[in-house]
Design a protein around this motif. Structure first.
Motif, PDB file in Angstrom:
ATOM      1  N   LEU A 158       0.980  -1.312  -0.144  1.00 25.21           N
ATOM      2  CA  LEU A 158       0.068  -0.017   0.167  1.00 25.21           C
ATOM      3  C   LEU A 158       0.750   1.132   0.080  1.00 25.21           C
ATOM      4  CD1 LEU A 158      -2.851   1.200   0.057  1.00 25.21           C
ATOM      5  CD2 LEU A 158      -2.472   1.240   2.645  1.00 25.21           C
ATOM      6  N   GLY A 159       1.669   1.104   0.872  1.00 27.48           N
ATOM      7  CA  GLY A 159       2.649   2.363   0.961  1.00 27.48           C
ATOM      8  C   GLY A 159       3.476   2.880  -0.302  1.00 27.48           C
ATOM      9  N   GLU A 160       3.948   1.580  -0.932  1.00 23.80           N
ATOM     10  CA  GLU A 160       4.687   1.677  -2.233  1.00 23.80           C
ATOM     11  C   GLU A 160       3.985   2.188  -3.439  1.00 23.80           C
ATOM     12  OE1 GLU A 160       7.993  -1.888  -1.475  1.00 23.80           O
ATOM     13  OE2 GLU A 160       5.929  -2.385  -2.492  1.00 23.80           O
ATOM     14  N   ARG A 161       2.721   1.768  -3.313  1.00 22.13           N
ATOM     15  CA  ARG A 161       1.525   2.273  -4.217  1.00 22.13           C
ATOM     16  C   ARG A 161       1.217   3.661  -4.170  1.00 22.13           C
ATOM     17  NH1 ARG A 161      -2.689  -1.631  -3.641  1.00 22.13           N
ATOM     18  NH2 ARG A 161      -4.167   0.103  -2.933  1.00 22.13           N
ATOM     19  N   MET A 162       0.959   3.935  -2.890  1.00 27.84           N
ATOM     20  CA  MET A 162       0.637   5.340  -2.368  1.00 27.84           C
ATOM     21  C   MET A 162       1.947   6.388  -3.245  1.00 27.84           C
ATOM     22  SD  MET A 162      -1.865   7.012  -1.458  1.00 27.84           S
ATOM     23  CE  MET A 162      -1.826   8.635  -1.727  1.00 27.84           C
ATOM     24  N   ASP A 180      -6.070  14.316  -0.881  1.00 29.33           N
ATOM     25  CA  ASP A 180      -6.943  14.105   0.260  1.00 29.33           C
ATOM     26  C   ASP A 180      -6.498  12.772   0.978  1.00 29.33           C
ATOM     27  OD1 ASP A 180      -9.426  13.892   1.031  1.00 29.33           O
ATOM     28  OD2 ASP A 180     -10.415  12.726  -0.221  1.00 29.33           O
ATOM     29  N   GLU A 181      -6.436  12.860   2.260  1.00 31.99           N
ATOM     30  CA  GLU A 181      -5.893  11.802   3.068  1.00 31.99           C
ATOM     31  C   GLU A 181      -4.669  11.376   2.560  1.00 31.99           C
ATOM     32  OE1 GLU A 181      -7.424  11.259   5.842  1.00 31.99           O
ATOM     33  OE2 GLU A 181      -9.389  12.414   5.635  1.00 31.99           O
ATOM     34  N   PRO A 182      -3.439  11.813   2.063  1.00 34.72           N
ATOM     35  CA  PRO A 182      -2.476  11.076   1.627  1.00 34.72           C
ATOM     36  C   PRO A 182      -1.888  10.221   2.406  1.00 34.72           C
ATOM     37  CG  PRO A 182      -1.777  13.371   2.144  1.00 34.72           C
ATOM     38  CD  PRO A 182      -3.243  13.348   2.380  1.00 34.72           C
ATOM     39  N   THR A 183      -2.032  10.193   3.728  1.00 32.40           N
ATOM     40  CA  THR A 183      -1.469   9.202   4.654  1.00 32.40           C
ATOM     41  C   THR A 183      -2.308   8.052   5.278  1.00 32.40           C
ATOM     42  OG1 THR A 183      -1.773  10.850   6.336  1.00 32.40           O
ATOM     43  CG2 THR A 183       0.363  10.993   5.516  1.00 32.40           C
ATOM     44  N   ILE A 184      -3.518   7.966   4.663  1.00 35.20           N
ATOM     45  CA  ILE A 184      -4.342   7.106   5.258  1.00 35.20           C
ATOM     46  C   ILE A 184      -3.867   5.719   5.026  1.00 35.20           C
ATOM     47  CG2 ILE A 184      -5.913   6.760   3.211  1.00 35.20           C
ATOM     48  CD1 ILE A 184      -8.241   7.179   5.238  1.00 35.20           C
ATOM     49  N   GLY A 185      -3.983   5.093   6.083  1.00 36.68           N
ATOM     50  CA  GLY A 185      -3.543   3.403   6.063  1.00 36.68           C
ATOM     51  C   GLY A 185      -1.998   3.258   5.832  1.00 36.68           C
ATOM     52  N   LEU A 186      -1.192   4.352   6.147  1.00 36.10           N
ATOM     53  CA  LEU A 186       0.162   3.930   5.938  1.00 36.10           C
ATOM     54  C   LEU A 186       0.812   3.893   7.469  1.00 36.10           C
ATOM     55  CD1 LEU A 186       1.232   6.586   3.533  1.00 36.10           C
ATOM     56  CD2 LEU A 186       0.302   4.377   3.201  1.00 36.10           C
ATOM     57  N   ASP A 187       1.838   3.380   7.696  1.00 33.98           N
ATOM     58  CA  ASP A 187       2.558   3.048   8.954  1.00 33.98           C
ATOM     59  C   ASP A 187       2.955   4.481   9.306  1.00 33.98           C
ATOM     60  OD1 ASP A 187       5.118   3.150   8.144  1.00 33.98           O
ATOM     61  OD2 ASP A 187       4.891   0.956   7.627  1.00 33.98           O
ATOM     62  N   VAL A 188       3.549   4.396  10.712  1.00 35.42           N
ATOM     63  CA  VAL A 188       4.139   5.742  11.169  1.00 35.42           C
ATOM     64  C   VAL A 188       5.286   6.246  10.425  1.00 35.42           C
ATOM     65  CG1 VAL A 188       2.991   6.060  13.338  1.00 35.42           C
ATOM     66  CG2 VAL A 188       4.798   4.307  12.944  1.00 35.42           C
ATOM     67  N   VAL A 189       6.207   5.380   9.870  1.00 31.72           N
ATOM     68  CA  VAL A 189       7.331   5.640   9.286  1.00 31.72           C
ATOM     69  C   VAL A 189       7.009   6.165   7.855  1.00 31.72           C
ATOM     70  CG1 VAL A 189       9.519   4.528   8.384  1.00 31.72           C
ATOM     71  CG2 VAL A 189       8.480   3.774  10.445  1.00 31.72           C
ATOM     72  N   MET A 190       6.250   5.552   7.156  1.00 31.26           N
ATOM     73  CA  MET A 190       5.603   5.979   5.997  1.00 31.26           C
ATOM     74  C   MET A 190       5.027   7.365   5.764  1.00 31.26           C
ATOM     75  SD  MET A 190       6.341   4.646   3.074  1.00 31.26           S
ATOM     76  CE  MET A 190       5.228   5.549   2.082  1.00 31.26           C
ATOM     77  N   GLN A 191       4.089   7.664   7.109  1.00 31.34           N
ATOM     78  CA  GLN A 191       3.519   8.536   7.305  1.00 31.34           C
ATOM     79  C   GLN A 191       4.532   9.937   7.388  1.00 31.34           C
ATOM     80  OE1 GLN A 191       0.574   8.906  10.558  1.00 31.34           O
ATOM     81  NE2 GLN A 191      -0.466   7.245   9.667  1.00 31.34           N
ATOM     82  N   LYS A 192       5.591   9.556   7.834  1.00 29.63           N
ATOM     83  CA  LYS A 192       6.454  10.823   8.185  1.00 29.63           C
ATOM     84  C   LYS A 192       7.158  11.031   6.922  1.00 29.63           C
ATOM     85  CE  LYS A 192      10.066  12.299  10.939  1.00 29.63           C
ATOM     86  NZ  LYS A 192      10.807  13.022   9.522  1.00 29.63           N
ATOM     87  N   LYS A 193       7.539   9.981   6.048  1.00 31.44           N
ATOM     88  CA  LYS A 193       8.279  10.049   4.693  1.00 31.44           C
ATOM     89  C   LYS A 193       7.407  10.951   3.922  1.00 31.44           C
ATOM     90  CE  LYS A 193      11.354   6.218   4.554  1.00 31.44           C
ATOM     91  NZ  LYS A 193      11.677   4.935   4.299  1.00 31.44           N
ATOM     92  N   MET A 194       6.000  10.411   4.020  1.00 29.70           N
ATOM     93  CA  MET A 194       5.042  11.327   3.021  1.00 29.70           C
ATOM     94  C   MET A 194       5.008  12.639   3.449  1.00 29.70           C
ATOM     95  SD  MET A 194       3.632  10.178   0.583  1.00 29.70           S
ATOM     96  CE  MET A 194       2.813   8.489   0.371  1.00 29.70           C
TER      97      MET A 194
END
Lengths: 325, 264
Positions: A158-162, A180-194
């Motif tokens: 999911l993170g890679e796809r986002m 629109d909700e670019p960090t939805i469903g991502l884990d905390v590490v991915m959220q931070k990267k995003m």
């Protein structure tokens, strides 16, 4: 002004249907319509290069607003202008300068590697070869996905796809970006990267970004200005810091005690919200915080005392729940 | 122009990802030809002529119809109803590329691929079955035949679009489409030439758009239409194209205003 919204309204007609086949039949003959006011008379302006956070609970009208701004929805009434265009007309010159990324939607071809969608977008947006290569390299570097370009989209996480969705949406270097909700469903590490990516993209390209999120952290770290919306109406529009001053009616006293004190003793100071000896958290009215602190120091065995602003998340929750009443 | 090529390429790449699926689809098409082919073969084992058709005319009609249908009836527009209902339409609306054009490009890819395979299959079948088929050599007739196929293709494209656009108003897009398939297979003349039907039904079939998908182009090829019937056919089918085109445009414009871009 890059974006101007004035008295925008978007109402939906929905009909209710009883479950089952009989319900379908009756709904054919006699339908009960209900008007849903997704967006109810909102106005705001956004300047070039601004990064604005749009927050509100589920169904508040955030996504509907973004859809009106990007030309997907036909507004019920009101005036919307983005880059001088009327979004719903969806002129090519307009579409070439904007992008809408939805955390729960994908534009990538599911069965093909992501690079195929990028190539297609290159042709659709008529991006010159050199510019395409430059933008792609930059995005791939920023998001660290070089190894994944030729992997079938369905096999990505999911993170890679986002990340790939973001590249597909940004390959034409849009001036205005709706997230629109670019960090939805991502884990905390991915959220931070995003988040880091969005911040650096905003600085690098001076693009105007309007972002919605459930996560306060996203908004706190990215946006200097927030628009709070609930039930289709704007409750607050301004700096995040000012929000605290405007809506927080209390301050938080955080105390460390030397010796144990029974909880009911704190009643005269303020509202006891947490007591975990030796730590005590007390809410006091904003205006009375100094007096309360002095009282505490005088009458209690205090080892340490701090006067703090309440958590933004708590304030917003208060704003929403008071709006319900 | 390059965007169209890229879409065609992607459409092919997508099919190639699912080779088994594609092969089975082609097998199904071959089986369908064989069933109809042997049915007519059996009928002609008893007599020389049937409803004014000789054996070679009918067998040509059947075999050729399976090639023509890949061009006329092969389409990717079937999924438009779902695209609208799932909200995926948003992806198209956000990009500076007309939705209709996207599907035209995709359809060209789809048709070319299926056409190529159908030609190969029919050639192989021809060498096995050795049917007495009729080869049209008149260039003018072949040009008319080509024109009729192009008209049929455009007609079916808009016909299918309209069914897809029902998705703006109802999530039940498959029920009406399925009904249209049944009616269409019959009135398009996929199973038999329509002029063996009773006169009144045949008359109605010529007013409907369906007969211009298969029956009309094939009759042009067989050169069995007198000139006034030929002109009448082109006139009616072109009138239908204009009608359906306007209808599709209107539904598209109206649909976008009620489109809610729902999420999943």
């Amino acid at each position: 002004m890059v974006i101007t919204v004035s008295h925008l309204k978007k109402f939906y007609q929905t009909h209710q249907k009883e479950p089952g086949f009989l319900g379908s039949l009756t709904s054919l003959v006699h339908r009960k319509y209900q008007t849903v006011k997704a967006v109810d008379d909102i106005s705001f302006d956004i300047k070039e290069g601004e990064l604005v956070g749009f927050i509100g609970p589920n169904g508040a009208g955030k996504t509907t607003t973004l859809k009106c701004l990007s030309g997907l929805l036909y507004p019920t009434s009101g005036f919307v202008s983005v880059l001088g265009f009327t979004p719903f007309e969806r002129k090519n010159a307009f579409l070439k300068q904007i992008a809408l990324v939805m955390g729960q939607k994908n534009q990538l071809w599911w069965d093909l590697p992501a690079i195929e969608t990028f190539l297609l977008n290159k042709e659709i947006y008529e991006i010159p070869d050199a510019q395409y290569q430059k933008t792609l390299d930059e995005l791939v570097e920023l998001l660290d996905v070089r190894a994944l370009l030729k992997v079938q989209v369905r096999k990505l996480s999911l993170g890679e796809r986002m990340k790939m969705e973001l590249i597909a949406a940004l390959i034409h270097a849009p001036k205005v970006l709706f997230l629109d909700e670019p960090t939805i469903g991502l884990d905390v590490v991915m959220q931070k990267k995003m988040r880091d990516f969005i911040a650096s993209y905003n600085q690098l390209h001076k693009s105007t970004i309007l972002l919605t999120s459930h996560y306060m952290e996203d908004v706190r770290q990215l946006a200097h200005r927030v628009i709070i919306i609930d039930h289709g109406k704007i409750l607050y529009d301004g700096k995040l810091d000012n929000l605290v001053k405007k809506f927080a009616k209390y301050k938080v006293l955080s105390v460390v005690l030397d010796t144990y004190v029974t909880p009911d003793k704190f009643k005269e100071i303020g509202e006891l919200t947490d007591y975990n000896f030796p730590k005590v958290i007390i809410r006091v009215p904003r205006s009375a915080s100094n007096v309360a602190a002095a009282q505490l120091l005088e009458k209690f065995p205090v080892d340490d005392l701090n006067i703090e602003e309440p958590d933004i998340e708590d304030i917003i929750r208060d704003v929403f729940s008071s709006n319900l009443k | 122009m390059k965007k169209y090529l890229q879409i065609i390429k992607d459409t092919w790449a997508e099919y190639m990802m699912y080779r088994l699926n594609f092969v089975l689809w082609r097998v199904r098409m071959v089986m369908q030809i064989l069933v109809v082919y042997f049915l007519w073969w059996a009928i002609f084992s008893q007599k020389q002529e049937f409803f004014g058709y000789t054996q070679s005319m009918i067998l040509t009609y059947i075999l050729l119809s399976s090639i023509v249908r890949t061009l006329v009836l092969g389409t990717t527009t079937m999924d438009i109803g779902d695209v609208i209902n799932k909200g995926d339409l948003s992806n198209f609306l956000l990009r500076p590329f007309h939705f209709f054009h996207y599907y035209i490009a995709r359809d060209i890819g789809d048709k070319l691929l299926n056409f190529t395979f159908a030609v190969v299959e029919i050639t192989v079948l021809y060498f096995f079955l050795r049917p007495p088929i009729f080869i049209q050599t008149n260039i003018v007739t072949l040009l008319f035949f080509l024109a009729a196929i192009i008209i049929g293709t455009i007609l079916y494209f808009f016909f299918s679009l309209i069914f897809g656009f029902l998705g703006f108003w109802t999530p039940d897009v498959w029920a009406p489409r399925f009904l249209s398939f049944v009616i269409m297979e019959f009135f398009a003349g996929a199973l038999f030439p329509l002029d063996i039907l009773p006169k009144p039904i045949f008359f109605i079939s010529q007013l409907l758009p369906f007969s211009y998908f298969l029956y009309f182009p094939l009759k042009v090829y067989l050169r069995q239409l007198p000139i006034e019937m030929l002109l009448q056919g082109f006139a009616i089918s072109i009138a239908w194209i204009i009608g359906l085109m306007v209808c599709a445009q209107v539904l598209w414009q109206k649909g976008l205003k009620v489109y809610t871009a729902e999420g999943r």
